[in-house]
Scaffold this active site. Structure first.
Site, mmCIF file in Angstrom:
data_model
loop_
_atom_site.group_PDB
_atom_site.id
_atom_site.type_symbol
_atom_site.label_atom_id
_atom_site.label_comp_id
_atom_site.label_asym_id
_atom_site.label_seq_id
_atom_site.Cartn_x
_atom_site.Cartn_y
_atom_site.Cartn_z
ATOM 1 N N PRO A 224 7.211 51.508 -22.714
ATOM 2 C CA PRO A 224 7.512 52.170 -23.982
ATOM 3 C C PRO A 224 8.737 51.562 -24.654
ATOM 4 O O PRO A 224 9.726 51.255 -23.996
ATOM 5 C CB PRO A 224 7.769 53.628 -23.571
ATOM 6 C CG PRO A 224 8.149 53.558 -22.130
ATOM 7 C CD PRO A 224 7.405 52.395 -21.554
ATOM 8 N N CYS A 225 8.631 51.364 -25.950
ATOM 9 C CA CYS A 225 9.744 50.819 -26.743
ATOM 10 C C CYS A 225 9.988 51.753 -27.925
ATOM 11 O O CYS A 225 9.735 51.400 -29.087
ATOM 12 C CB CYS A 225 9.429 49.412 -27.220
ATOM 13 S SG CYS A 225 9.166 48.219 -25.896
#
Length: 603
Positions: A224-225
């Site tokens: 996840p970013c």
């Protein structure tokens, strides 16, 4: 390595000097130095696994190519997603923890295996029924108030319910007590339990409960970013990796560097190639190359592989120098990709060349995916029900197949004897006010809150109040048309309380099943799409069951990799492992893909 702008590809040079001094194809040199082809089954680690869509598709696709691939380990911080994955993949070691804690555990695990002499040794499993004993141990004869360690059953590194300090901990089964009384104990407090720890490491090593460097064949995952999200008002465009919300990209690469798998597949949103001039995408690519991996980056649209949604995502292949770098599968369905790809990476969009011959299937529509599902109400509470009609489309016939049929585990021509139930076909229950609003939305194509009384569409497609119409109120006293619908995106969006229609392709499956700012209403029923309908749009087989509160189930599905896309990539992986195909960036899937040898189009 050679570099090609197309698909940002770093791969082995076509020729290399062999031992006899002559030039030889790189693949031949690599093939001679790799023993990987001798393995009957490849083992996969799914990081940031969610409910397991990416690894599920990869294993299905690899199986269709003739390769046996098994998800041996999976890691995710969401306990409900872990529960879903474990139910659907009981053979998988599922760990509910942070990825950075998992990396710390891996390092400790390697140290313990080396300490007790199990690494690189042929340690045969012992016949020991107590290894799987879940019952209590014989009561201790120690003094009152004293407890004796029966055995160690697990290990972790992060916080636990009873110990908040971060550090190595072991899960203890106490003598005279059962699993419900297990506790996590820091290693510092187990100084007299060396033999118990050794027994745990022996059992764990024999059962392969945790991977060691060199034992993982494939790592997949989508770190996840969240720091690149447009909803993040404090995005750090100057130094994205200094944002804690983007640090999982670094952790993902550190796990790869530690375990050294043969193949890597990373998935992420297209914004990693847009935000800060594609900083995070370039970082991921460069880290793989710096670790001496070949790499290839592609942008794929889910609809192009047999789904009624567009949904574009970035995929990054990595392969050791001794392996064949997997290709990207060209589209199978005629879907017009709606932009979304950054100009600088336009050569990475997986698509046919303009002058290239193509034989594509017709695009899928909402009707193809969900028209066979029985009607349900806004307040439906059942998690299981009967199918009321036969499948109406090829998509529905395939999506209804049993696990055994999909994986070709049944003898040719044999059908499952047990009648299957329809799972998770229930919607998120709307509150009374929203339900009343939905009931007022006409059942026609393009209907939304703009169809309600008192709303006008003015210049520049912007909504405004009709001064000649008195504002309609609901029984609760709240307005039929809420202010937030009128002001959403400066009044220019038709999304609030929008109905989908049968002849449409959905933009993307979302994580929140709320109609306030997205088009998610069923075409002909007064409710949002159900969990199963969303799962169908993501390509999950109907046998895939989800766990957790309803909102959590929607989130698991919305965050997932579209299964048909990962299935096509799994086929590409299988081709690469078996060293089939050429060295081009893309290849064409078989014309009947993903049909199995079962009679999957028989009603």
């Amino acid at each position: 390595m050679s570099y090609s702008v197309s698909y940002s590809t770093f791969m082995n040079m076509p020729f290399e000097e062999a031992e006899n001094g002559k030039l030889a194809p790189k693949s031949a040199v690599a093939s001679g130095s790799s023993t990987s082809g001798q393995k009957s089954q490849l083992l996969l680690l799914d990081l940031y696994s969610g409910c397991g869509a990416m690894s599920t598709g990869l294993c299905l696709g690899a199986n269709l190519s003739g390769l046996s691939l098994q998800t041996r380990w999976a890691v995710d911080f969401n306990p409900h997603a872990c529960e879903s994955l474990k139910f659907n993949h009981p053979e998988t070691e599922v760990r509910n923890e942070l990825a950075q804690d998992f990396l710390a555990v891996l390092r400790e695990w390697e140290r313990l295996c080396q300490k007790f002499g199990f690494v690189n040794e042929d340690v045969s499993p012992e016949v020991d029924s107590s290894d799987d004993d879940e019952g209590p141990y014989e009561a201790s004869k120690g003094s009152p108030g004293e407890f004796e360690v029966g055995k160690i059953v697990d290990m972790c590194y992060g916080e636990t319910s009873n110990v908040k300090e971060v550090g190595l901990k072991f899960k203890v089964r106490w003598k005279g007590y059962g699993p419900k009384d297990d506790t996590w104990e820091p290693i510092e407090g187990l100084g007299k339990c060396e033999e118990r720890i050794r027994d745990f490491v022996r059992r764990g090593y024999n059962k392969n409960i945790l991977p060691l460097p060199g034992t993982v064949d494939v790592i997949c995952g989508g770190p996840p970013c969240q720091g690149i999200s447009g909803f993040n008002r404090f995005r750090n465009s100057e130094a994205p990796l200094q944002d804690e919300k983007n640090k999982q990209m670094v952790v993902y690469m550190e796990i790869i560097e530690f375990l050294k798998p043969r193949f890597v597949l990373m998935e992420n949103v297209v914004d990693i190639l847009k935000f800060a001039k594609g900083y995070l995408g370039r970082y991921a690519l460069s880290r793989l190359v710096a670790m001496n991996y070949q790499a290839r980056l592609g942008i794929m649209a889910a609809g192009s592989y047999g789904l009624p949604q567009f949904r574009m995502r970035v995929f990054l292949w990595g392969a050791r120098p001794t392996e064949k770098l997997p290709q990207f599968p060209l589209p199978t369905h005629d879907v017009v990709i709606r932009g979304g790809g950054p100009v600088e990476f336009e050569h990475s969009v997986v698509a046919y060349e303009e002058n290239q011959h193509r034989d594509l299937k017709k695009e899928l529509l909402l009707y193809d995916a969900i028209s066979d599902l029985p009607p349900v109400a806004n307040d439906e509470m059942r998690d299981e029900m009967d199918y009321l009609t036969a499948p109406k489309t090829d998509f529905q016939k395939y999506i209804r197949l049993s696990r055994e049929e999909v994986m070709n585990l049944l003898p040719e021509g044999e059908r499952p004897s047990q009648k299957r139930k329809l799972l998770d076909h229930r919607p998120l229950r709307l509150n009374d006010d929203d339900y009343q609003r939905v009931c007022h939305i006409p059942k026609k194509k393009g209907a939304n809150f703009r169809c309600l009384p008192g709303v006008m569409v003015g210049p520049e497609n912007k909504v405004q109040w009709d001064p000649n119409v008195e504002r309609v109120l609901l029984p609760s006293g709240k307005p039929l048309v809420p202010d937030y619908a009128m002001s959403f995106i400066n009044g220019k969006s038709p999304k609030p309380f929008g109905r989908l229609w049968w002849d449409e392709t959905v933009p993307t499956v979302v994580t929140r099943a709320e109609p306030h700012n997205q088009i998610i209403l069923h075409p002909e029923q007064d409710r949002v799409l159900s969990i199963r309908e969303n799962a169908r749009l993501q390509g999950f087989p109907d046998f895939y069951k989800f766990f957790g509160p309803l909102k959590q189930r929607y989130m698991q599905i919305g965050n997932a990799v579209a299964v048909p896309v990962s299935r096509a990539l799994g086929y590409a992986l299988g081709q690469a492992v078996q060293r089939k195909g050429d060295d081009k960036h893309v290849f064409i899937l078989p014309p009947d893909f993903p049909r199995t040898t079962q009679s999957d189009i028989i009603d």
